[in-house]
Design a protein around this motif. Structure first.
Motif, PDB file in Angstrom:
ATOM      1  N   VAL A   6      27.980  22.621  42.395  1.00  0.00           N
ATOM      2  CA  VAL A   6      29.116  22.544  43.315  1.00  0.00           C
ATOM      3  C   VAL A   6      30.371  23.123  42.660  1.00  0.00           C
ATOM      4  CG1 VAL A   6      30.671  20.965  44.537  1.00  0.00           C
ATOM      5  CG2 VAL A   6      28.201  20.594  44.618  1.00  0.00           C
ATOM      6  N   LEU A   7      30.632  22.744  41.406  1.00  0.00           N
ATOM      7  CA  LEU A   7      31.797  23.266  40.691  1.00  0.00           C
ATOM      8  C   LEU A   7      31.687  24.768  40.491  1.00  0.00           C
ATOM      9  CD1 LEU A   7      34.388  22.974  39.029  1.00  0.00           C
ATOM     10  CD2 LEU A   7      32.954  22.407  37.041  1.00  0.00           C
ATOM     11  N   PHE A   8      30.523  25.242  40.066  1.00  0.00           N
ATOM     12  CA  PHE A   8      30.314  26.673  39.821  1.00  0.00           C
ATOM     13  C   PHE A   8      30.520  27.471  41.103  1.00  0.00           C
ATOM     14  CE2 PHE A   8      27.917  30.554  39.077  1.00  0.00           C
ATOM     15  CZ  PHE A   8      28.185  30.842  37.755  1.00  0.00           C
ATOM     16  N   ALA A   9      29.959  26.970  42.214  1.00  0.00           N
ATOM     17  CA  ALA A   9      30.102  27.656  43.500  1.00  0.00           C
ATOM     18  C   ALA A   9      31.559  27.694  43.948  1.00  0.00           C
ATOM     19  CB  ALA A   9      29.237  26.965  44.546  1.00  0.00           C
ATOM     20  N   ALA A  10      32.273  26.583  43.761  1.00  0.00           N
ATOM     21  CA  ALA A  10      33.679  26.533  44.157  1.00  0.00           C
ATOM     22  C   ALA A  10      34.518  27.498  43.315  1.00  0.00           C
ATOM     23  CB  ALA A  10      34.209  25.107  44.016  1.00  0.00           C
ATOM     24  N   LEU A  11      34.234  27.570  42.012  1.00  0.00           N
ATOM     25  CA  LEU A  11      34.934  28.515  41.155  1.00  0.00           C
ATOM     26  C   LEU A  11      34.682  29.948  41.606  1.00  0.00           C
ATOM     27  CD1 LEU A  11      34.349  26.993  37.590  1.00  0.00           C
ATOM     28  CD2 LEU A  11      36.560  27.363  38.684  1.00  0.00           C
ATOM     29  N   ALA A  12      33.418  30.258  41.930  1.00  0.00           N
ATOM     30  CA  ALA A  12      33.080  31.612  42.387  1.00  0.00           C
ATOM     31  C   ALA A  12      33.829  31.949  43.665  1.00  0.00           C
ATOM     32  CB  ALA A  12      31.571  31.730  42.592  1.00  0.00           C
ATOM     33  N   MET A  13      33.841  31.027  44.618  1.00  0.00           N
ATOM     34  CA  MET A  13      34.522  31.271  45.898  1.00  0.00           C
ATOM     35  C   MET A  13      36.029  31.450  45.678  1.00  0.00           C
ATOM     36  SD  MET A  13      34.310  31.616  49.154  1.00  0.00           S
ATOM     37  CE  MET A  13      35.502  31.653  50.497  1.00  0.00           C
ATOM     38  N   ALA A  14      36.621  30.595  44.869  1.00  0.00           N
ATOM     39  CA  ALA A  14      38.063  30.671  44.643  1.00  0.00           C
ATOM     40  C   ALA A  14      38.461  31.991  43.997  1.00  0.00           C
ATOM     41  CB  ALA A  14      38.512  29.498  43.772  1.00  0.00           C
ATOM     42  N   ARG A  15      37.710  32.418  42.991  1.00  0.00           N
ATOM     43  CA  ARG A  15      38.070  33.638  42.278  1.00  0.00           C
ATOM     44  C   ARG A  15      37.749  34.892  43.083  1.00  0.00           C
ATOM     45  NH1 ARG A  15      41.753  33.458  39.264  1.00  0.00           N
ATOM     46  NH2 ARG A  15      41.039  34.487  37.360  1.00  0.00           N
ATOM     47  N   SER A  69      37.756  35.119  46.279  1.00  0.00           N
ATOM     48  CA  SER A  69      38.733  35.236  47.360  1.00  0.00           C
ATOM     49  C   SER A  69      40.044  35.846  46.866  1.00  0.00           C
ATOM     50  CB  SER A  69      38.997  33.855  47.986  1.00  0.00           C
ATOM     51  OG  SER A  69      39.593  32.976  47.045  1.00  0.00           O
ATOM     52  N   GLU A  70      40.257  35.857  45.542  1.00  0.00           N
ATOM     53  CA  GLU A  70      41.412  36.547  44.963  1.00  0.00           C
ATOM     54  C   GLU A  70      41.055  37.976  44.569  1.00  0.00           C
ATOM     55  OE1 GLU A  70      42.742  34.332  41.607  1.00  0.00           O
ATOM     56  OE2 GLU A  70      43.077  32.481  42.722  1.00  0.00           O
ATOM     57  N   TRP A  71      39.911  38.146  43.912  1.00  0.00           N
ATOM     58  CA  TRP A  71      39.547  39.443  43.340  1.00  0.00           C
ATOM     59  C   TRP A  71      39.171  40.474  44.397  1.00  0.00           C
ATOM     60  CZ3 TRP A  71      35.857  36.986  39.172  1.00  0.00           C
ATOM     61  CH2 TRP A  71      36.646  36.355  38.190  1.00  0.00           C
ATOM     62  N   ALA A  73      40.909  44.024  45.046  1.00  0.00           N
ATOM     63  CA  ALA A  73      40.198  45.243  44.651  1.00  0.00           C
ATOM     64  C   ALA A  73      40.012  46.212  45.809  1.00  0.00           C
ATOM     65  CB  ALA A  73      38.838  44.868  44.059  1.00  0.00           C
ATOM     66  N   LEU A  74      39.801  45.688  47.013  1.00  0.00           N
ATOM     67  CA  LEU A  74      39.532  46.537  48.174  1.00  0.00           C
ATOM     68  C   LEU A  74      40.758  46.772  49.041  1.00  0.00           C
ATOM     69  CD1 LEU A  74      36.073  45.048  49.310  1.00  0.00           C
ATOM     70  CD2 LEU A  74      36.513  47.001  47.800  1.00  0.00           C
ATOM     71  N   GLY A  75      41.874  46.161  48.685  1.00  0.00           N
ATOM     72  CA  GLY A  75      43.088  46.333  49.465  1.00  0.00           C
ATOM     73  C   GLY A  75      43.016  45.693  50.841  1.00  0.00           C
ATOM     74  N   ILE A  76      42.315  44.552  50.935  1.00  0.00           N
ATOM     75  CA  ILE A  76      42.150  43.862  52.218  1.00  0.00           C
ATOM     76  C   ILE A  76      43.285  42.867  52.407  1.00  0.00           C
ATOM     77  CG2 ILE A  76      40.651  42.301  53.535  1.00  0.00           C
ATOM     78  CD1 ILE A  76      38.278  43.480  52.010  1.00  0.00           C
ATOM     79  N   GLU A  77      43.963  42.959  53.527  1.00  0.00           N
ATOM     80  CA  GLU A  77      45.049  42.030  53.821  1.00  0.00           C
ATOM     81  C   GLU A  77      44.652  40.945  54.812  1.00  0.00           C
ATOM     82  OE1 GLU A  77      48.458  44.204  55.074  1.00  0.00           O
ATOM     83  OE2 GLU A  77      48.650  45.313  53.189  1.00  0.00           O
ATOM     84  N   ASN A  78      43.554  41.159  55.526  1.00  0.00           N
ATOM     85  CA  ASN A  78      43.075  40.166  56.483  1.00  0.00           C
ATOM     86  C   ASN A  78      42.421  39.013  55.725  1.00  0.00           C
ATOM     87  OD1 ASN A  78      41.178  38.786  58.335  1.00  0.00           O
ATOM     88  ND2 ASN A  78      41.889  40.295  59.802  1.00  0.00           N
ATOM     89  N   VAL A 129      40.825  36.316  56.768  1.00  0.00           N
ATOM     90  CA  VAL A 129      39.491  35.918  57.248  1.00  0.00           C
ATOM     91  C   VAL A 129      38.432  36.843  56.684  1.00  0.00           C
ATOM     92  CG1 VAL A 129      38.029  35.640  59.277  1.00  0.00           C
ATOM     93  CG2 VAL A 129      40.419  34.889  59.359  1.00  0.00           C
ATOM     94  N   LEU A 130      38.656  38.151  56.748  1.00  0.00           N
ATOM     95  CA  LEU A 130      37.697  39.109  56.201  1.00  0.00           C
ATOM     96  C   LEU A 130      37.536  38.911  54.701  1.00  0.00           C
ATOM     97  CD1 LEU A 130      35.841  41.543  56.504  1.00  0.00           C
ATOM     98  CD2 LEU A 130      37.855  43.029  56.282  1.00  0.00           C
ATOM     99  N   GLY A 131      38.635  38.671  54.009  1.00  0.00           N
ATOM    100  CA  GLY A 131      38.553  38.429  52.570  1.00  0.00           C
ATOM    101  C   GLY A 131      37.723  37.205  52.246  1.00  0.00           C
ATOM    102  N   ASN A 132      37.902  36.119  53.035  1.00  0.00           N
ATOM    103  CA  ASN A 132      37.112  34.906  52.807  1.00  0.00           C
ATOM    104  C   ASN A 132      35.632  35.129  53.111  1.00  0.00           C
ATOM    105  OD1 ASN A 132      39.126  33.159  51.879  1.00  0.00           O
ATOM    106  ND2 ASN A 132      39.774  32.609  53.945  1.00  0.00           N
ATOM    107  N   VAL A 133      35.345  35.919  54.149  1.00  0.00           N
ATOM    108  CA  VAL A 133      33.948  36.198  54.492  1.00  0.00           C
ATOM    109  C   VAL A 133      33.267  36.970  53.372  1.00  0.00           C
ATOM    110  CG1 VAL A 133      32.441  37.504  56.045  1.00  0.00           C
ATOM    111  CG2 VAL A 133      34.276  36.106  56.988  1.00  0.00           C
ATOM    112  N   LEU A 134      33.936  37.987  52.850  1.00  0.00           N
ATOM    113  CA  LEU A 134      33.365  38.764  51.749  1.00  0.00           C
ATOM    114  C   LEU A 134      33.229  37.919  50.482  1.00  0.00           C
ATOM    115  CD1 LEU A 134      35.248  42.164  52.214  1.00  0.00           C
ATOM    116  CD2 LEU A 134      32.878  41.624  52.815  1.00  0.00           C
ATOM    117  N   ALA A 135      34.224  37.059  50.236  1.00  0.00           N
ATOM    118  CA  ALA A 135      34.149  36.182  49.067  1.00  0.00           C
ATOM    119  C   ALA A 135      32.989  35.202  49.200  1.00  0.00           C
ATOM    120  CB  ALA A 135      35.470  35.425  48.897  1.00  0.00           C
ATOM    121  N   PHE A 136      32.796  34.662  50.418  1.00  0.00           N
ATOM    122  CA  PHE A 136      31.684  33.745  50.646  1.00  0.00           C
ATOM    123  C   PHE A 136      30.353  34.450  50.421  1.00  0.00           C
ATOM    124  CE2 PHE A 136      28.463  31.757  53.296  1.00  0.00           C
ATOM    125  CZ  PHE A 136      28.616  30.411  53.006  1.00  0.00           C
ATOM    126  N   ALA A 137      30.224  35.678  50.933  1.00  0.00           N
ATOM    127  CA  ALA A 137      28.972  36.431  50.750  1.00  0.00           C
ATOM    128  C   ALA A 137      28.712  36.691  49.271  1.00  0.00           C
ATOM    129  CB  ALA A 137      29.046  37.747  51.524  1.00  0.00           C
TER     130      ALA A 137
END
Length: 309
Positions: free
Chosen positions: A43-52, A54-56, A60-65, A67-75
């Motif tokens: 759970v901690l590892f997954a949360a760290l991956a999602m948090a980072r 969603s920033e990286w 890196a891709l210049g995404i300002e949306n 929702v799209l950033g969270n979807v890509l971070a989740f994937a």
């Protein structure tokens, strides 16, 4: 009455999140006989991956949306958790098939400390935020019935609905799909399942991947509520009493056990805690689990083992 209902609803919402994490324990134990102490670290590892991510990724891709950033971070985080699940099965547990229970227990403890340390090495050890858009302002319900209404956290309500939907989806997956039936067959009898052509290694990878997905969803929810920090792995361990209460092999037991513990700890803290100076919420679940171990060690819905002599 309104205050009691507020406490009850809060307990039910917390209990649903406990149930979600507990299902990860149950899935792995049913399929492989391994009590996975690493679920909290996952759970901690997954949360760290999602948090980072969603920033990286947006940077890196210049995404300002957002929702799209969270979807890509989740994937991306989901890919990472599937990779972690595959490596755990291939490199560790796959090598320990048919070993003693204590050996498997020590293996999962080793995985726990490795994931705790490696996750913080890879993603950082600061406190990170996960913002998936869940509203944090409270709302008042039933104000026409009770004076002032019932105060409910919108974030807790959204989290409970998401957890309930995922629990329902997992239940349908196990009952209605061919893969789910294969998982149940493996849980009932490894050798019989293997004799009819069900590949155990593939099933175990699927189970660990599903557990990784559950850990990711739980990590996002808890990370959104509390922030992504080391204590998340300790929060996830609250699911251990849930599993003991509901039964190690029962998905419905994990759900009912989570609700019982969620409601019980909230009610005991509010109504009994002041008599003892508070703090009951911290240990209530573990004391209840201890009582069940003494009285009904298989849990409410677990299978009772009968030894014939």
């Amino acid at each position: 009455m309104a205050f009691f209902l507020e406490t009850l609803i809060g307990g039910l919402m917390s209990g649903m999140l406990y149930s979600l994490i507990a299902i990860g324990f149950v899935l792995i134990f049913k399929a492989s006989g391994v009590f996975n102490f690493a679920q909290g670290a996952m759970v901690l590892f997954a949360a760290l991956a999602m948090a980072r991510f969603s920033e990286w990724i947006p940077a890196a891709l210049g995404i300002e949306n957002k929702v799209l950033g969270n979807v890509l971070a989740f994937a991306a985080a989901m890919v990472v958790m599937i990779a972690v699940a595959w490596l755990i099965e291939r490199l560790v547990l796959g090598k320990l098939v048919n070993q003693e229970g204590i050996t498997l227990l020590m293996a999962t403890l080793g995985i726990t400390y490795f994931l705790d340390g490696f996750g913080q090495t890879l993603f950082g050890s600061d406190i990170y935020k996960i913002d998936v858009g869940m509203p944090k302002d409270p709302i008042f319900l039933f104000d026409s019935v009770f004076p002032g209404g019932i105060l409910v956290s919108q974030e807790d309500l959204y989290a409970a609905v998401i957890a309930a939907a995922l629990v329902a989806a997992l239940s349908l997956f196990f009952q209605k799909t061919a893969t789910g039936r294969a998982l149940r067959a493996v849980a009932d009898d490894h050798q019989a399942a293997q004799s009819i052509g069900i590949p155990l290694s593939r099933i175990w990878v699927i189970v660990w991947s599903v557990a990784g997905f559950v850990a990711l969803v739980a990590g996002i929810i808890w990370g959104s509520k509390l922030g992504v920090q080391f204590s998340l792995s300790l929060v996830a361990l609250k699911a251990l009493p849930v599993v003991i209460l509901g039964g190690l092999t029962s998905v419905p037991g994990a759900i009912i056990g989570g609700l019982i513990i969620g409601v019980g700890e909230k009610l005991s803290e509010v109504f009994i805690g002041p008599m003892f100076g508070g703090g009951i919420e911290i240990w209530f679940a573990y004391v209840l689990a201890l009582v069940f171990l003494l009285v009904r060690p298989q849990g409410l819905f677990g299978e009772k083992i009968i030894d014939r002599v």
